[in-house]
Motif scaffolding. Structure first.
Motif, PDB file in Angstrom:
ATOM      1  N   LYS A  96     -36.559  57.613 -65.922  1.00  0.00           N
ATOM      2  CA  LYS A  96     -37.049  57.214 -64.600  1.00  0.00           C
ATOM      3  C   LYS A  96     -37.264  58.430 -63.703  1.00  0.00           C
ATOM      4  N   PRO A 106     -40.963  53.961 -60.807  1.00  0.00           N
ATOM      5  CA  PRO A 106     -40.258  53.176 -61.823  1.00  0.00           C
ATOM      6  C   PRO A 106     -39.621  51.947 -61.176  1.00  0.00           C
ATOM      7  N   PHE A 183     -38.334  48.958 -67.512  1.00  0.00           N
ATOM      8  CA  PHE A 183     -39.039  49.271 -66.270  1.00  0.00           C
ATOM      9  C   PHE A 183     -40.522  49.508 -66.533  1.00  0.00           C
ATOM     10  N   LEU A 185     -43.849  51.770 -64.983  1.00  0.00           N
ATOM     11  CA  LEU A 185     -44.059  53.071 -64.347  1.00  0.00           C
ATOM     12  C   LEU A 185     -45.474  53.042 -63.776  1.00  0.00           C
TER      13      LEU A 185
END
Length: 309
Positions: A96, A106, A183, A185
């Motif tokens: 991240k 993120p 996550f 991005l």
């Protein structure tokens, strides 16, 4: 296969792990994919593929996410940035941070509904899987790029396999054993499909590089959130856009009058604009709200010239 703490490890015998996984998965109750996967019934994103080397699924997964954003994602260069030799792996926090350092946002994806929402919005999702047992983990980073058959099969870039498919039930259990860690991005100005104010604030707070357009998008999405507005004001101030920052600080204290740091920063913005009485009023309000704050105490001394409130 790699057995390690989230991002590090040593080699395990695949001959042992494979039957163990088959036994474990065969004993599990079937978990259907979310109904939203039925519309559309299949979807695959165009995401560049990078095959991993031993222990280096983290740099490879990050490189794919960066290249999808149109940025350099050289795996060998990323190894030096996010790979920890003592763990022989990468940590999620490092992945991240590497994205934030490039001006990307993120944002967590932590349940199946959000996973499908992001894929349907065109966003690949970097996920952490535990390919073995909860108390005997085999951690692995992969990138979800789509699904088939109403979500019954997930499409991933994983390890050395490009666009490989996994049955949903198998995938979701490996993901669940990693606490649904994942996550997206995203580039400046773009928000996740499923976004909430508080997680967005937490995702934005550590950002430094290219943060302003992310804060602007956040405030456009949640215009009445005082803390997000405060972040925008700080980003405007850092960008030397003082008049806009002053207006954003004023709006912040109107939305969140209990936020002492906003009153504190408003004091400096007012003083910069030549409004000394307004600056004194703002810093004294900050002092009322946070009487034990050393930072506010120093601001009172500076803004009032030592006279106090």
């Amino acid at each position: 296969m790699i057995r390690h703490g989230k991002g590090g490890g040593r080699q395990v015998t695949a001959l042992f792990v494979a039957p163990l996984l088959a036994l474990m998965l065969s004993a599990c109750q079937t978990l259907p994919p979310p109904q939203r996967a039925e519309t559309p019934p299949q979807l695959r994103l165009d995401v560049p593929f990078i095959a991993q080397d031993a222990y280096q699924c983290g740099p490879a997964a990050l490189g794919m996410m960066l290249q999808w954003n149109g940025l350099p994602g050289n795996k060998e260069a990323l190894v030096h940035e996010v790979w920890l030799p003592e763990r022989q792996g990468a940590l999620g926090i490092e992945l991240k941070a590497a994205g934030r350092a490039r001006g990307l946002l993120p944002y967590p994806v932590e349940n199946p509904e959000s996973l499908f929402s992001e894929i349907q919005a065109g966003h690949p999702v970097l996920v952490l899987q535990n390919l073995a047992l909860k108390h005997w983990p085999v951690w692995h980073f992969a990138v979800v790029i789509g699904y088939r058959d109403d979500g019954e099969r997930i499409v991933l870039h994983s390890g050395t396999d490009q666009a490989t498919t996994s049955h949903w039930n198998r995938f979701v259990r490996t993901w669940a054993r990693a606490d649904y860690w994942g996550f997206v991005l995203l580039p400046p100005g773009e928000l996740p499909a499923r976004v909430e104010a508080e997680p967005l604030l937490q995702a934005l707070a550590p950002m430094r590089t290219g943060a302003l357009p992310h804060w602007q998008a956040a405030v456009a999405r949640f215009p009445d959130n005082g803390r997000l507005r405060f972040g925008l004001a700080n980003a405007l101030w850092a960008a030397d856009r003082r008049e806009e920052a002053l207006a954003a600080y004023e709006r912040t204290v109107a939305l969140a009058p209990e936020l002492a740091p906003a009153w504190n920063n408003l004091a400096y913005a007012r003083r910069d604009a030549g409004d000394d009485p307004g600056a004194r009023q703002a810093v004294c309000r900050a002092r009322e709200l946070a009487p034990d704050s050393d930072n506010v105490r120093d601001s009172v001394a500076e803004i009032t010239g030592g006279d106090g409130c």
